[in-house]
Design an enzyme around this catalytic site. Structure first.
Site, mmCIF file in Angstrom:
data_model
loop_
_atom_site.group_PDB
_atom_site.id
_atom_site.type_symbol
_atom_site.label_atom_id
_atom_site.label_comp_id
_atom_site.label_asym_id
_atom_site.label_seq_id
_atom_site.Cartn_x
_atom_site.Cartn_y
_atom_site.Cartn_z
ATOM 1 N N ASN A 10 40.393 51.993 39.676
ATOM 2 C CA ASN A 10 39.894 53.027 40.585
ATOM 3 C C ASN A 10 39.643 52.535 42.003
ATOM 4 O O ASN A 10 39.152 53.279 42.857
ATOM 5 C CB ASN A 10 38.646 53.685 40.001
ATOM 6 N N LYS A 35 34.746 49.460 36.402
ATOM 7 C CA LYS A 35 33.285 49.551 36.277
ATOM 8 C C LYS A 35 32.848 51.003 36.466
ATOM 9 O O LYS A 35 31.828 51.431 35.944
ATOM 10 C CB LYS A 35 32.684 48.664 37.378
ATOM 11 N N THR A 88 40.256 38.180 44.762
ATOM 12 C CA THR A 88 39.865 37.005 45.559
ATOM 13 C C THR A 88 38.358 36.787 45.455
ATOM 14 O O THR A 88 37.642 37.628 44.915
ATOM 15 C CB THR A 88 40.259 37.175 47.039
ATOM 16 N N SER A 110 47.505 34.503 42.575
ATOM 17 C CA SER A 110 47.807 34.332 43.994
ATOM 18 C C SER A 110 46.840 35.180 44.807
ATOM 19 O O SER A 110 46.683 36.374 44.541
ATOM 20 C CB SER A 110 49.243 34.747 44.301
ATOM 21 N N HIS A 143 40.188 41.671 58.490
ATOM 22 C CA HIS A 143 40.328 42.651 57.404
ATOM 23 C C HIS A 143 39.465 43.875 57.674
ATOM 24 O O HIS A 143 38.540 43.831 58.485
ATOM 25 C CB HIS A 143 39.931 42.036 56.058
ATOM 26 N N LYS A 147 35.907 45.192 52.930
ATOM 27 C CA LYS A 147 36.122 43.938 52.196
ATOM 28 C C LYS A 147 34.792 43.224 51.979
ATOM 29 O O LYS A 147 33.996 43.084 52.902
ATOM 30 C CB LYS A 147 37.104 43.036 52.967
ATOM 31 N N THR A 154 43.180 34.503 51.059
ATOM 32 C CA THR A 154 44.416 34.024 51.697
ATOM 33 C C THR A 154 44.122 32.913 52.705
ATOM 34 O O THR A 154 44.817 31.898 52.742
ATOM 35 C CB THR A 154 45.121 35.196 52.416
HETATM 36 N N1 LIG Z 1 46.149 39.042 45.968
HETATM 37 C C1 LIG Z 1 46.414 40.018 46.833
HETATM 38 O O1 LIG Z 1 47.543 40.105 47.355
HETATM 39 C C2 LIG Z 1 45.366 41.001 47.177
HETATM 40 C C3 LIG Z 1 44.121 40.863 46.675
HETATM 41 N N2 LIG Z 1 43.167 41.795 46.926
HETATM 42 C C4 LIG Z 1 41.894 41.599 46.276
HETATM 43 O O2 LIG Z 1 41.788 42.522 45.200
HETATM 44 C C5 LIG Z 1 40.439 42.866 44.997
HETATM 45 C C6 LIG Z 1 40.290 44.385 44.999
HETATM 46 O O3 LIG Z 1 40.607 44.885 46.263
HETATM 47 P P1 LIG Z 1 40.439 46.456 46.601
HETATM 48 O O4 LIG Z 1 41.215 47.267 45.668
HETATM 49 O O5 LIG Z 1 40.678 46.576 48.044
HETATM 50 O O6 LIG Z 1 38.880 46.638 46.300
HETATM 51 P P2 LIG Z 1 38.100 47.967 45.887
HETATM 52 O O7 LIG Z 1 36.671 47.687 46.132
HETATM 53 O O8 LIG Z 1 38.705 49.137 46.540
HETATM 54 O O9 LIG Z 1 38.370 48.099 44.323
HETATM 55 C C7 LIG Z 1 37.778 47.290 43.328
HETATM 56 C C8 LIG Z 1 37.679 48.111 42.048
HETATM 57 O O10 LIG Z 1 37.235 47.244 41.009
HETATM 58 C C9 LIG Z 1 36.179 47.884 40.309
HETATM 59 N N3 LIG Z 1 35.305 46.847 39.751
HETATM 60 C C10 LIG Z 1 34.319 46.153 40.367
HETATM 61 N N4 LIG Z 1 33.770 45.271 39.517
HETATM 62 C C11 LIG Z 1 34.412 45.420 38.358
HETATM 63 C C12 LIG Z 1 34.286 44.797 37.088
HETATM 64 N N5 LIG Z 1 33.389 43.827 36.864
HETATM 65 N N6 LIG Z 1 35.124 45.187 36.099
HETATM 66 C C13 LIG Z 1 36.023 46.167 36.300
HETATM 67 N N7 LIG Z 1 36.184 46.796 37.495
HETATM 68 C C14 LIG Z 1 35.393 46.422 38.495
HETATM 69 C C15 LIG Z 1 35.487 48.756 41.328
HETATM 70 O O11 LIG Z 1 34.771 49.814 40.688
HETATM 71 C C16 LIG Z 1 36.664 49.247 42.153
HETATM 72 O O12 LIG Z 1 37.194 50.441 41.628
HETATM 73 C C17 LIG Z 1 39.653 42.159 46.084
HETATM 74 O O13 LIG Z 1 39.156 40.943 45.567
HETATM 75 C C18 LIG Z 1 40.700 41.878 47.150
HETATM 76 O O14 LIG Z 1 40.380 40.796 47.966
HETATM 77 C C19 LIG Z 1 43.425 42.888 47.686
HETATM 78 C C20 LIG Z 1 44.658 43.068 48.231
HETATM 79 C C21 LIG Z 1 45.711 42.124 48.044
HETATM 80 O O1 LIG Z 2 40.674 42.599 50.378
HETATM 81 C C1 LIG Z 2 41.802 42.785 50.869
HETATM 82 O O2 LIG Z 2 42.143 43.857 51.357
HETATM 83 C C2 LIG Z 2 42.749 41.667 50.834
HETATM 84 N N1 LIG Z 2 42.407 40.581 50.208
HETATM 85 C C3 LIG Z 2 43.191 39.440 49.989
HETATM 86 C C4 LIG Z 2 42.504 38.211 50.535
HETATM 87 O O3 LIG Z 2 41.273 38.108 50.439
HETATM 88 O O4 LIG Z 2 43.180 37.306 51.011
HETATM 89 C C5 LIG Z 2 44.614 39.590 50.414
HETATM 90 C C6 LIG Z 2 44.879 40.544 51.533
HETATM 91 O O5 LIG Z 2 44.718 39.907 52.742
HETATM 92 C C7 LIG Z 2 44.082 41.826 51.446
#
Ligand SMILES: NC(=O)C1=CN([C@@H]2O[C@H](COP(=O)(O)OP(=O)(O)OC[C@H]3O[C@@H](n4cnc5c(N)ncnc54)[C@H](O)[C@@H]3O)[C@@H](O)[C@H]2O)C=CC1
Ligand SMILES: O=C(O)C1=N[C@H](C(=O)O)C[C@H](O)C1
Length: 404
Positions: A10, A35, A88, A110, A143, A147, A154
């Site tokens: 979500n 969650k 992350t 990653s 960002h 965030k 990254t």
């Molecule tokens: N590796 C990559 O290329 C990327 C990594 N990310 C990372 O992905 C993560 C999520 O990013 P967003 O979607 O932007 O965040 P967001 O805050 O929009 O979504 C996180 C979701 O996880 C849920 N959540 C929180 N704690 C939880 C738990 N213990 N168990 C299950 N669900 C839980 C929340 O309710 C929410 O729906 C962040 O850590 C972000 O840095 C984001 C974009 C790219």
């Molecule tokens: O939280 C984000 O949005 C993103 N998180 C990742 C990070 O912490 O590096 C990757 C990307 O930059 C987007």
């Protein structure tokens, strides 16, 4: 069809990812975990905990929070399901937990799923190796204001990559604060986080020298690049053995040519010369060979001229005599036979994006005066037959030409 469970469904990334998977004919989302399970409408069941999942799952993709990690690893380990971890903000303890679990299941981790950032990491390492301690290094990331972790995963991964060039000798300094009144040390990598608005994700690596600055920028223009990267990662690991995988594993598989191997080292080539260009006649020849258990390998047909066509194919040397006797049954059929042939194959995902691969291959072989007899190709592989005496020379030439 690869059945996916999305953890963090979500959230911003979870929603974009499920939209991208809906467009993918080889994948389907069967369930989600969040969650806040009722925060959005989804066309599949969403659970608050893994214990409630009843669907059959092939791979878990996680974009949530580090707190979710123990449950993901417990679920994946218990059911032997590969996991793609994109979240992350992991602690050192979390990273140890991931490494331990990867002894039993395939895990892809990653901090940034985009190809561009992973190239930026490699370029930054190369620049560091070249510039050494003569340039100060600072990383600036920007960002969106939603965030929660800082600095970005990254930015830390880029710093780690750069640090490899210094054998781990760099120290990370997070931001510059008024309480520290001292010049920067050459051993530092400064890491700075900016938060605001809807910035998807910018990462700038600065190499600051005397009277010159080199900057390596990456700007994510939409979150789709991360979702597409996670899909690529899921497809990559869903059938892999246990282990810890990263974007580097995908990127090395995308090289123009990633491998060369000899498939058959004792082959023969038969050329059917000037066969009447009549489908039934040609079918009869191959039918007779098949009925006599002659196994054909690489096969290729030239463009017909004046109602006649040349067809060339390779067979195992052990089938030569039987093939000759079959062909001699066809009145007026002319053929030529060359023995001591090796079939070599080069493969690489990157071939489909690159012009001139065949030209490079021919040039490499030409430099060693190696003639080819048959060549066939698909988007990601080229097979070619050469004289067996040239096998080692050809492998060496191709290895050098494509930097294998
Ligand atoms: N590796 C990559 O290329 C990327 C990594 N990310 C990372 O992905 C993560 C999520 O990013 P967003 O979607 O932007 O965040 P967001 O805050 O929009 O979504 C996180 C979701 O996880 C849920 N959540 C929180 N704690 C939880 C738990 N213990 N168990 C299950 N669900 C839980 C929340 O309710 C929410 O729906 C962040 O850590 C972000 O840095 C984001 C974009 C790219
Ligand atoms: O939280 C984000 O949005 C993103 N998180 C990742 C990070 O912490 O590096 C990757 C990307 O930059 C987007």
């Amino acid at each position: 069809m690869i059945k996916v469970l999305i953890s963090g469904i979500n959230g911003k990334m979870g929603q974009i990812l499920s939209g991208c998977i809906a467009e993918d004919e080889n994948m389907v989302v069967v369930a989600g975990i969040d969650k806040m399970p009722d925060a959005r409408q989804n066309p599949f069941p969403v659970y608050e905990t893994f214990s409630r999942v009843i669907e059959s799952v092939d791979v878990v993709i996680d974009f949530s929070r580090p707190e979710a990690l123990p449950d993901i690893l417990a679920f994946s380990s218990k059911k032997n399901i590969p996991a793609v971890l994109a979240t992350t903000g992991y602690s050192d303890q979390d990273k140890t937990m991931i490494a331990n679990a990867s002894a039993h299941i395939p895990i892809f981790f990653s901090a940034n799923m985009s190809l561009g950032v992973n190239l930026q990491m490699e370029l930054s390492k190369k620049a560091s190796e070249f510039l050494g301690d003569k340039f100060d290094i600072e990383i600036v990331e920007k960002h969106h204001n939603q965030k929660v972790d800082a600095p970005s995963g990254t930015a830390l991964a880029i710093a780690d990559k750069i640090n490899e060039a210094f054998s781990g000798g760099k120290q990370y300094v997070y931001g510059r604060t008024p309480d520290v009144r001292a010049k920067r040390d050459v051993k530092e990598i400064g890491i700075h986080a900016v938060r605001g608005g809807t910035v998807v994700g910018d990462h700038d690596v600065l190499f600051l020298g005397n009277d010159e600055v080199i900057e390596i920028h990456h700007r994510a223009m939409s979150k789709h690049i991360f979702a597409e990267g996670a899909i690529r990662a899921a497809k990559f690991i869903h059938d892999k053995p246990a282990g810890l995988y990263s974007m580097q594993d995908i990127i090395s598989g995308m090289k123009i040519v990633s491998s060369i191997y000899a498939e058959d080292e004792n082959d023969a080539i038969i050329t059917l010369i000037g066969v009447p260009h009549e489908p039934q006649h040609i079918a009869d020849i191959f039918d007779a060979l098949a009925k006599n258990s002659v196994n054909l390998d690489t096969i290729s047909q030239a463009y017909p001229q004046d109602g006649k066509v040349d067809i060339v194919f390779s067979i195992s040397s052990s089938d030569i005599e039987i093939a000759k006797s079959v062909l001699s049954e066809f009145d007026g059929l002319r053929y030529d036979c060359v023995t001591d042939i090796t079939k070599l194959t080069i493969e690489g995902e990157g071939m489909q994006r690159q012009f001139g691969v065949v030209a490079r291959l021919f040039s490499a072989l030409a430099a060693d005066h190696i003639k080819t007899y048959i060549m066939t190709n698909s988007q990601t592989r080229i097979s070619f037959c050469i004289g067996s005496k040239n096998t080692t020379k050809a492998i060496t030439a191709v290895t050098q030409a494509f930097g294998l």
